[in-house]
Write a protein that holds these residues in place. Structure first.
Motif, PDB file in Angstrom:
ATOM      1  N   LEU A 125      -1.421  -2.099   9.101  1.00 43.93           N
ATOM      2  CA  LEU A 125      -1.480  -2.023   7.675  1.00 43.93           C
ATOM      3  C   LEU A 125      -1.978  -0.699   7.451  1.00 43.93           C
ATOM      4  CD1 LEU A 125      -1.519  -4.004   5.147  1.00 43.93           C
ATOM      5  CD2 LEU A 125      -4.065  -4.166   5.387  1.00 43.93           C
ATOM      6  N   LEU A 126      -2.449   0.069   7.937  1.00 44.62           N
ATOM      7  CA  LEU A 126      -2.817   1.533   7.710  1.00 44.62           C
ATOM      8  C   LEU A 126      -2.799   2.334   9.129  1.00 44.62           C
ATOM      9  CD1 LEU A 126      -4.318   2.920   5.470  1.00 44.62           C
ATOM     10  CD2 LEU A 126      -6.466   2.629   6.544  1.00 44.62           C
ATOM     11  N   PRO A 127      -2.185   3.413   9.152  1.00 43.46           N
ATOM     12  CA  PRO A 127      -2.087   3.995  10.469  1.00 43.46           C
ATOM     13  C   PRO A 127      -3.369   4.928  10.562  1.00 43.46           C
ATOM     14  CG  PRO A 127      -0.719   5.205   8.730  1.00 43.46           C
ATOM     15  CD  PRO A 127      -1.346   4.056   8.015  1.00 43.46           C
ATOM     16  N   PRO A 128      -3.619   5.172  11.929  1.00 43.31           N
ATOM     17  CA  PRO A 128      -5.119   5.664  11.941  1.00 43.31           C
ATOM     18  C   PRO A 128      -5.400   7.095  11.526  1.00 43.31           C
ATOM     19  CG  PRO A 128      -3.531   5.916  13.883  1.00 43.31           C
ATOM     20  CD  PRO A 128      -3.012   4.845  13.109  1.00 43.31           C
ATOM     21  N   GLU A 129      -4.486   7.787  11.094  1.00 47.82           N
ATOM     22  CA  GLU A 129      -4.380   9.122  10.479  1.00 47.82           C
ATOM     23  C   GLU A 129      -4.953   9.113   9.067  1.00 47.82           C
ATOM     24  OE1 GLU A 129      -0.105   8.862  10.377  1.00 47.82           O
ATOM     25  OE2 GLU A 129      -1.857   8.277  11.853  1.00 47.82           O
ATOM     26  N   ARG A 130      -4.832   7.747   8.375  1.00 46.94           N
ATOM     27  CA  ARG A 130      -5.224   7.447   6.994  1.00 46.94           C
ATOM     28  C   ARG A 130      -6.510   6.646   6.893  1.00 46.94           C
ATOM     29  NH1 ARG A 130      -1.518   4.777   4.215  1.00 46.94           N
ATOM     30  NH2 ARG A 130       0.268   4.272   5.423  1.00 46.94           N
TER      31      ARG A 130
ATOM     32  N   MET B 284       0.783  -1.340   0.026  1.00 46.31           N
ATOM     33  CA  MET B 284      -0.056  -0.028  -0.007  1.00 46.31           C
ATOM     34  C   MET B 284       0.760   1.484   0.086  1.00 46.31           C
ATOM     35  SD  MET B 284      -2.862   1.221   2.948  1.00 46.31           S
ATOM     36  CE  MET B 284      -3.722  -0.365   2.695  1.00 46.31           C
ATOM     37  N   HIS B 285       0.613   2.156  -0.935  1.00 47.93           N
ATOM     38  CA  HIS B 285       1.027   3.354  -0.847  1.00 47.93           C
ATOM     39  C   HIS B 285       1.157   4.193   0.238  1.00 47.93           C
ATOM     40  CE1 HIS B 285       2.408   7.738  -2.142  1.00 47.93           C
ATOM     41  NE2 HIS B 285       2.919   7.073  -2.885  1.00 47.93           N
ATOM     42  N   GLN B 286       2.178   4.636   0.796  1.00 47.60           N
ATOM     43  CA  GLN B 286       2.299   5.271   2.298  1.00 47.60           C
ATOM     44  C   GLN B 286       1.452   6.387   2.649  1.00 47.60           C
ATOM     45  OE1 GLN B 286       6.139   6.745   2.856  1.00 47.60           O
ATOM     46  NE2 GLN B 286       6.258   8.259   1.256  1.00 47.60           N
ATOM     47  N   ASP B 287       0.939   7.052   1.340  1.00 48.70           N
ATOM     48  CA  ASP B 287      -0.078   8.092   1.560  1.00 48.70           C
ATOM     49  C   ASP B 287      -1.449   7.655   1.271  1.00 48.70           C
ATOM     50  OD1 ASP B 287       2.094   9.938   2.299  1.00 48.70           O
ATOM     51  OD2 ASP B 287       2.570  10.355  -0.049  1.00 48.70           O
ATOM     52  N   THR B 288      -1.668   6.591   0.919  1.00 52.00           N
ATOM     53  CA  THR B 288      -2.969   6.020   0.559  1.00 52.00           C
ATOM     54  C   THR B 288      -4.127   6.396   1.882  1.00 52.00           C
ATOM     55  OG1 THR B 288      -2.269   4.677  -1.068  1.00 52.00           O
ATOM     56  CG2 THR B 288      -4.530   4.250  -0.328  1.00 52.00           C
ATOM     57  N   VAL B 289      -5.087   7.004   1.654  1.00 48.58           N
ATOM     58  CA  VAL B 289      -6.128   7.241   2.555  1.00 48.58           C
ATOM     59  C   VAL B 289      -7.361   6.326   2.318  1.00 48.58           C
ATOM     60  CG1 VAL B 289      -7.670   8.581   3.747  1.00 48.58           C
ATOM     61  CG2 VAL B 289      -5.453   9.493   3.132  1.00 48.58           C
ATOM     62  N   VAL B 290      -7.973   5.355   3.189  1.00 54.91           N
ATOM     63  CA  VAL B 290      -9.048   4.450   2.998  1.00 54.91           C
ATOM     64  C   VAL B 290     -10.385   4.958   3.914  1.00 54.91           C
ATOM     65  CG1 VAL B 290      -9.654   2.106   2.965  1.00 54.91           C
ATOM     66  CG2 VAL B 290      -7.450   2.670   2.601  1.00 54.91           C
ATOM     67  N   GLY B 291     -11.480   5.085   3.267  1.00 53.18           N
ATOM     68  CA  GLY B 291     -12.479   5.213   3.908  1.00 53.18           C
ATOM     69  C   GLY B 291     -13.759   4.165   3.722  1.00 53.18           C
ATOM     70  N   ILE B 292     -14.178   4.123   4.942  1.00 54.28           N
ATOM     71  CA  ILE B 292     -15.330   3.288   5.074  1.00 54.28           C
ATOM     72  C   ILE B 292     -16.742   3.931   5.438  1.00 54.28           C
ATOM     73  CG2 ILE B 292     -15.878   1.102   6.238  1.00 54.28           C
ATOM     74  CD1 ILE B 292     -13.277   0.844   7.369  1.00 54.28           C
TER      75      ILE B 292
END
Length: 263
Positions: free
Chosen positions: A29-34, A1-9
């Motif tokens: 896998l994903l930091p909380p800020e993303r 995963m790209h380090q700047d990718t933001v995932v929305g649910i």
């Protein structure tokens, strides 16, 4: 995963959205800020992760996220208001085709996945199908996100996903039905409720784990046990003669028919 990718649910406080979101956070896998979560009903699923952004407006989520996960009920799709703007959308909705989702959210980069409830204990099964517009990079990202809660499997056709919606998407439903029948019979035989429940659950769970570990074809296991010609063989023969297999096939056919009623 790209380090700047933001995932929305969308539906991030619901059982499936919550299971995925927390799994990504706990596994790093994903930091909380993303991670962005939207929910109409609110909730505190991410109370231990204060940097997760929780919003009520799906349009705000779509603006902030690079990848959008749709984790709502199929009947709620018509009420989802957002413009994905060509972003990758992962739909967890049964009975909603890639085309239906694409038409609703404004993106043809759509992946359909069918989770089941075991994702909550990281033992879920996630078959998924990607529309032709989904890139190889998108596919790798989808596989990583989904397998965080169990096993993820890319499928060659959307038709396969409709079938697996009826089969694996049922989660604990079919084992629960079998457990119910076994438990009722044990109670009728005079077995104390606590012991009956323990015996049924340990038999089903242990047997399933053994099947998975042995890696044998279930038919081979049944034939092997019948060949022993003991008490289990008598039980199996009676169940087979009573039409257990046909009843299961009818149930799957009914569920598959419903799953094909895509909107």
């Amino acid at each position: 995963m790209h380090q700047d990718t933001v995932v929305g649910i969308i539906g991030g406080q619901g059982w499936m959205g919550r299971s995925l979101g927390l799994s990504w956070l706990e596994q790093g896998l994903l930091p909380p800020e993303r991670l962005v979560s939207s929910s109409r009903s609110g909730g505190d699923a991410y109370r231990d992760w204060p940097d997760v952004r929780c919003v009520e407006d799906n349009r705000e989520l779509a603006e902030r996220a690079d990848v959008i996960v749709l984790s709502v009920r199929p009947q709620d799709l018509a009420g989802v208001e957002l413009d994905a703007g060509g972003k990758l959308v992962i739909s967890l909705l049964a009975m909603a085709s890639c085309q239906a989702v694409a038409s609703r959210v404004g993106s043809h980069r759509v992946v359909r996945a069918m989770p089941n409830a075991a994702a909550e204990i990281r033992r879920g099964y996630f078959p998924w199908y990607a529309s032709p517009q989904v890139s190889d990079g998108d596919r790798r990202l989808v596989q990583a996100l989904l397998e965080s809660c169990g096993t993820a499997r890319a499928l060659p056709s959307e038709r396969d996903l409709d079938y697996l919606t009826a089969l694996s998407g049922a989660g604990p439903a079919y084992p629960a039905l079998l457990a119910q029948s076994l438990l009722e019979h044990a109670r009728q035989a005079g077995i104390a409720d606590e012991i009956a429940r323990e015996a049924v659950l340990e038999t089903l769970v242990g047997g399933s784990l053994l099947l998975a570990r042995e890696g044998v074809d279930p038919r081979e296991m049944v034939e092997r046990l019948i060949a022993y010609d003991g008490t289990t063989a008598e039980g199996l023969r009676a169940m087979i003669d009573a039409g257990l297999g046909q009843a299961i096939h009818r149930g799957l056919e009914a569920a598959h028919k419903r799953a094909r009623e895509t909107r």
